[in-house]
Design an enzyme around this catalytic site. Structure first.
Site, PDB file in Angstrom:
ATOM      1  N   HIS A   1      75.502  39.985 -29.845  1.00 60.35           N
ATOM      2  CA  HIS A   1      75.098  41.387 -29.370  1.00 60.35           C
ATOM      3  C   HIS A   1      73.963  41.289 -29.226  1.00 60.35           C
ATOM      4  O   HIS A   1      72.920  41.886 -30.223  1.00 60.35           O
ATOM      5  CB  HIS A   1      75.225  42.673 -30.160  1.00 60.35           C
ATOM      6  CG  HIS A   1      77.108  42.037 -31.034  1.00 60.35           C
ATOM      7  ND1 HIS A   1      77.379  43.897 -31.951  1.00 60.35           N
ATOM      8  CD2 HIS A   1      78.028  41.606 -30.731  1.00 60.35           C
ATOM      9  CE1 HIS A   1      78.783  43.261 -31.858  1.00 60.35           C
ATOM     10  NE2 HIS A   1      79.159  42.393 -31.255  1.00 60.35           N
TER      11      HIS A   1
ATOM     12  N   HIS B   1      77.415  46.463 -25.232  1.00 60.56           N
ATOM     13  CA  HIS B   1      78.530  45.893 -26.290  1.00 60.56           C
ATOM     14  C   HIS B   1      77.710  43.881 -26.442  1.00 60.56           C
ATOM     15  O   HIS B   1      76.994  43.663 -26.962  1.00 60.56           O
ATOM     16  CB  HIS B   1      80.118  45.517 -26.165  1.00 60.56           C
ATOM     17  CG  HIS B   1      80.720  44.703 -27.469  1.00 60.56           C
ATOM     18  ND1 HIS B   1      81.872  44.767 -27.152  1.00 60.56           N
ATOM     19  CD2 HIS B   1      80.378  43.609 -28.090  1.00 60.56           C
ATOM     20  CE1 HIS B   1      82.549  45.050 -28.346  1.00 60.56           C
ATOM     21  NE2 HIS B   1      81.316  43.899 -28.971  1.00 60.56           N
TER      22      HIS B   1
ATOM     23  N   HIS C   1      79.697  34.732 -28.212  1.00 63.24           N
ATOM     24  CA  HIS C   1      79.933  36.262 -27.952  1.00 63.24           C
ATOM     25  C   HIS C   1      78.744  36.569 -28.628  1.00 63.24           C
ATOM     26  O   HIS C   1      78.967  36.913 -30.108  1.00 63.24           O
ATOM     27  CB  HIS C   1      81.184  37.005 -28.563  1.00 63.24           C
ATOM     28  CG  HIS C   1      81.398  38.372 -27.912  1.00 63.24           C
ATOM     29  ND1 HIS C   1      80.349  38.862 -27.215  1.00 63.24           N
ATOM     30  CD2 HIS C   1      81.793  39.302 -29.493  1.00 63.24           C
ATOM     31  CE1 HIS C   1      80.469  40.517 -27.295  1.00 63.24           C
ATOM     32  NE2 HIS C   1      81.159  40.702 -28.737  1.00 63.24           N
TER      33      HIS C   1
ATOM     34  N   TYR D   1      67.234  28.645 -13.639  1.00 62.06           N
ATOM     35  CA  TYR D   1      68.726  28.419 -14.473  1.00 62.06           C
ATOM     36  C   TYR D   1      69.470  29.266 -15.193  1.00 62.06           C
ATOM     37  O   TYR D   1      70.724  28.541 -15.522  1.00 62.06           O
ATOM     38  CB  TYR D   1      67.784  28.414 -15.839  1.00 62.06           C
ATOM     39  CG  TYR D   1      66.822  27.082 -15.830  1.00 62.06           C
ATOM     40  CD1 TYR D   1      66.560  26.060 -15.477  1.00 62.06           C
ATOM     41  CD2 TYR D   1      65.102  27.867 -15.487  1.00 62.06           C
ATOM     42  CE1 TYR D   1      66.004  24.943 -14.917  1.00 62.06           C
ATOM     43  CE2 TYR D   1      63.809  26.646 -14.571  1.00 62.06           C
ATOM     44  CZ  TYR D   1      63.929  25.491 -14.367  1.00 62.06           C
ATOM     45  OH  TYR D   1      63.718  24.627 -14.170  1.00 62.06           O
TER      46      TYR D   1
ATOM     47  N   GLU E   1      88.157  39.361 -32.349  1.00 59.76           N
ATOM     48  CA  GLU E   1      87.728  39.300 -31.117  1.00 59.76           C
ATOM     49  C   GLU E   1      88.482  38.104 -30.409  1.00 59.76           C
ATOM     50  O   GLU E   1      88.018  37.591 -29.052  1.00 59.76           O
ATOM     51  CB  GLU E   1      86.359  39.582 -30.455  1.00 59.76           C
ATOM     52  CG  GLU E   1      85.156  40.593 -31.067  1.00 59.76           C
ATOM     53  CD  GLU E   1      85.373  42.108 -30.241  1.00 59.76           C
ATOM     54  OE1 GLU E   1      87.072  41.623 -29.427  1.00 59.76           O
ATOM     55  OE2 GLU E   1      85.232  42.939 -30.316  1.00 59.76           O
TER      56      GLU E   1
END
Length: 216
Positions: free
Chosen positions: A96, A161, A94, A121, A75
């Site tokens: 999942h 994703h 990143h 927040y 990625e």
């Protein structure tokens, strides 16, 4: 201890914390941070956030050349897109994470403003989150989609994703992505309950008081 050694250990410590709390499982997720010389430290491909080795992180120089460590995450286009378009980005994460992915699959998911305005927040730490369409894992088109935002968003949600968040440093990026997942969890928990969210007036007050980037 050198600053880079400290950064390597901090990346692995924060990644393990997120793994241990179920924010990303197996060998999912990737994380990167800027080094003092303008290079990058990146989690290697196929590695688990629960077992990252500080000495085996992928090390890039300021020209984007891999100079040591294992092969980086597939990625990388996502990460470099944020660094290239947001000068303030010092780290990218990143995950999942379950609830944010669930929210991305809802038929009424808002593409331009993904997170419901439930707490101050998420607004303060993330600004407005962009929901991007589904891409094949590792597809360079994900990076192009982020570049298409021209640096206006610090966080995107990849449909089906997971979220991707840029922050000024590794701690800020991790805190922000956890806020994203927490807000998505609240949204899913209260989905059928018509919860009272942050009003438009209070949203504007938050943006002003905390100098929030809010791409209109």
């Amino acid at each position: 201890m050198s600053s880079e050694t400290q950064l390597r250990e901090q990346i692995c410590l924060l990644a393990k914390s997120m793994f241990d709390r179920g924010l990303t499982g197996g060998s999912t997720g990737n994380i990167s941070a800027r080094t003092e010389d303008g290079g990058l430290l990146v989690s290697p491909t196929g590695t688990s956030f629960g077992r990252l080795d500080p000495g085996r992180l992928s090390r890039f120089d300021a020209n984007g050349t891999l100079i040591s460590g294992d092969k980086p995450t597939k990625e990388m286009p996502l990460h470099t897109a944020f660094y290239d378009t947001r000068s303030s980005a010092g780290a990218v994460v990143h995950l999942h994470s379950c609830h944010s992915v669930a929210l991305s699959m809802m038929p009424d998911a808002n593409e331009d403003d993904f997170l419901p305005r439930l707490t101050p927040y998420a607004i303060m730490k993330l600004g407005k989150v962009k929901l991007l369409p589904f891409f094949m894992p590792g597809d360079a088109a994900m990076g192009e989609a982020v570049r298409g935002l021209a640096g206006k968003r610090s966080a995107v949600m990849l449909a089906n994703h997971g979220p991707v968040v840029a922050g000024k440093d590794i701690e800020a990026a991790c805190n922000a992505i956890e806020e994203l997942e927490d807000t998505a969890r609240l949204a899913m928990m209260t989905r059928s309950m018509s919860p009272r969210g942050i009003s438009d007036a209070d949203l504007q007050r938050l943006i002003t008081k905390f100098n929030v980037e809010w791409d209109g």
